[in-house]
Scaffold this motif. Structure first.
Motif, PDB file in Angstrom:
ATOM      1  N   LYS A 197       0.845  11.199 -10.690  1.00 45.54           N
ATOM      2  CA  LYS A 197       0.221  12.248 -10.653  1.00 45.54           C
ATOM      3  C   LYS A 197       1.163  13.764 -10.821  1.00 45.54           C
ATOM      4  O   LYS A 197       1.487  14.423 -11.621  1.00 45.54           O
ATOM      5  N   ALA A 198       2.202  13.675 -10.187  1.00 44.58           N
ATOM      6  CA  ALA A 198       3.349  14.554 -10.030  1.00 44.58           C
ATOM      7  C   ALA A 198       4.043  15.204 -11.894  1.00 44.58           C
ATOM      8  O   ALA A 198       4.436  15.274 -12.546  1.00 44.58           O
ATOM      9  N   ALA A 199       3.802  13.652 -12.308  1.00 42.17           N
ATOM     10  CA  ALA A 199       4.894  13.665 -13.503  1.00 42.17           C
ATOM     11  C   ALA A 199       3.479  14.023 -14.795  1.00 42.17           C
ATOM     12  O   ALA A 199       3.904  14.841 -15.804  1.00 42.17           O
ATOM     13  N   LEU A 200       2.728  13.850 -14.305  1.00 39.23           N
ATOM     14  CA  LEU A 200       1.167  14.398 -15.097  1.00 39.23           C
ATOM     15  C   LEU A 200       1.115  15.463 -15.586  1.00 39.23           C
ATOM     16  O   LEU A 200       1.084  16.392 -16.572  1.00 39.23           O
ATOM     17  N   ARG A 201       1.017  16.177 -13.897  1.00 39.54           N
ATOM     18  CA  ARG A 201       0.902  17.766 -13.280  1.00 39.54           C
ATOM     19  C   ARG A 201       1.987  18.561 -14.275  1.00 39.54           C
ATOM     20  O   ARG A 201       1.975  19.209 -15.384  1.00 39.54           O
ATOM     21  N   ALA A 228       0.795  -1.446   0.074  1.00 38.50           N
ATOM     22  CA  ALA A 228      -0.332   0.115   0.372  1.00 38.50           C
ATOM     23  C   ALA A 228       1.308   1.045   0.270  1.00 38.50           C
ATOM     24  O   ALA A 228       0.919   1.946  -0.854  1.00 38.50           O
ATOM     25  N   ASP A 229       2.066   1.162   0.647  1.00 38.92           N
ATOM     26  CA  ASP A 229       2.901   2.695   0.493  1.00 38.92           C
ATOM     27  C   ASP A 229       3.541   2.607  -0.849  1.00 38.92           C
ATOM     28  O   ASP A 229       3.726   4.154  -0.996  1.00 38.92           O
ATOM     29  N   LYS A 230       4.302   1.296  -1.211  1.00 41.43           N
ATOM     30  CA  LYS A 230       4.413   1.481  -2.078  1.00 41.43           C
ATOM     31  C   LYS A 230       3.687   2.188  -3.647  1.00 41.43           C
ATOM     32  O   LYS A 230       3.695   2.757  -4.185  1.00 41.43           O
ATOM     33  N   ALA A 231       2.713   2.345  -3.446  1.00 39.47           N
ATOM     34  CA  ALA A 231       1.121   1.854  -4.322  1.00 39.47           C
ATOM     35  C   ALA A 231       0.953   3.461  -4.353  1.00 39.47           C
ATOM     36  O   ALA A 231       0.633   4.130  -5.248  1.00 39.47           O
ATOM     37  N   THR A 232       0.822   4.204  -3.455  1.00 40.77           N
ATOM     38  CA  THR A 232       0.878   5.357  -2.680  1.00 40.77           C
ATOM     39  C   THR A 232       1.358   6.570  -3.738  1.00 40.77           C
ATOM     40  O   THR A 232       1.470   6.893  -3.440  1.00 40.77           O
ATOM     41  N   ALA A 233       2.797   5.803  -3.260  1.00 44.27           N
ATOM     42  CA  ALA A 233       4.437   6.922  -3.519  1.00 44.27           C
ATOM     43  C   ALA A 233       4.100   6.565  -4.910  1.00 44.27           C
ATOM     44  O   ALA A 233       4.195   7.295  -5.985  1.00 44.27           O
ATOM     45  N   LEU A 234       3.772   5.765  -5.539  1.00 42.09           N
ATOM     46  CA  LEU A 234       4.184   5.125  -7.270  1.00 42.09           C
ATOM     47  C   LEU A 234       3.001   6.076  -7.463  1.00 42.09           C
ATOM     48  O   LEU A 234       2.627   6.738  -8.781  1.00 42.09           O
ATOM     49  N   ALA A 235       2.021   6.077  -7.321  1.00 44.81           N
ATOM     50  CA  ALA A 235       0.628   7.599  -7.988  1.00 44.81           C
ATOM     51  C   ALA A 235       0.404   8.860  -7.562  1.00 44.81           C
ATOM     52  O   ALA A 235       0.635   9.674  -8.644  1.00 44.81           O
ATOM     53  N   ALA A 236       1.648   8.959  -6.724  1.00 45.45           N
ATOM     54  CA  ALA A 236       1.850  10.160  -6.414  1.00 45.45           C
ATOM     55  C   ALA A 236       2.776  10.556  -7.511  1.00 45.45           C
ATOM     56  O   ALA A 236       2.778  11.651  -7.699  1.00 45.45           O
ATOM     57  N   SER A 237       3.856  10.354  -7.765  1.00 46.56           N
ATOM     58  CA  SER A 237       4.740  10.245  -8.398  1.00 46.56           C
ATOM     59  C   SER A 237       4.758  10.306  -9.302  1.00 46.56           C
ATOM     60  O   SER A 237       4.623  11.360 -11.025  1.00 46.56           O
TER      61      SER A 237
END
Length: 59
Positions: free
Chosen positions: A41-45, A30-39
């Motif tokens: 999202k930041a890349a898309l932004r 869950a922690d790795k998935a959250t970090a991946l999603a944040a990364s």
């Protein structure tokens, strides 16, 4: 000579440690998935900001 008698763990102990390991694994995933999603999202932004800035007129 002092002998130690080793006993096999009980079924309850095995179940406890298996449950604990699964919970820790799930938390790690869950922690790795959250970090991946944040990364992601930041890349898309960042990509979106670059794309918008290239399309807008500069005058």
């Amino acid at each position: 000579m002092d002998q130690q008698h080793l006993t096999a763990p009980s079924r309850a102990e095995i179940d406890y440690y298996v449950k604990l390991a699964k919970a820790q694994r799930n938390q790690y995933i869950a922690d790795k998935a959250t970090a991946l999603a944040a990364s992601f999202k930041a890349a898309l932004r960042s990509l979106f900001q670059v794309t918008v800035s290239k399309q807008s007129p500069s005058h």
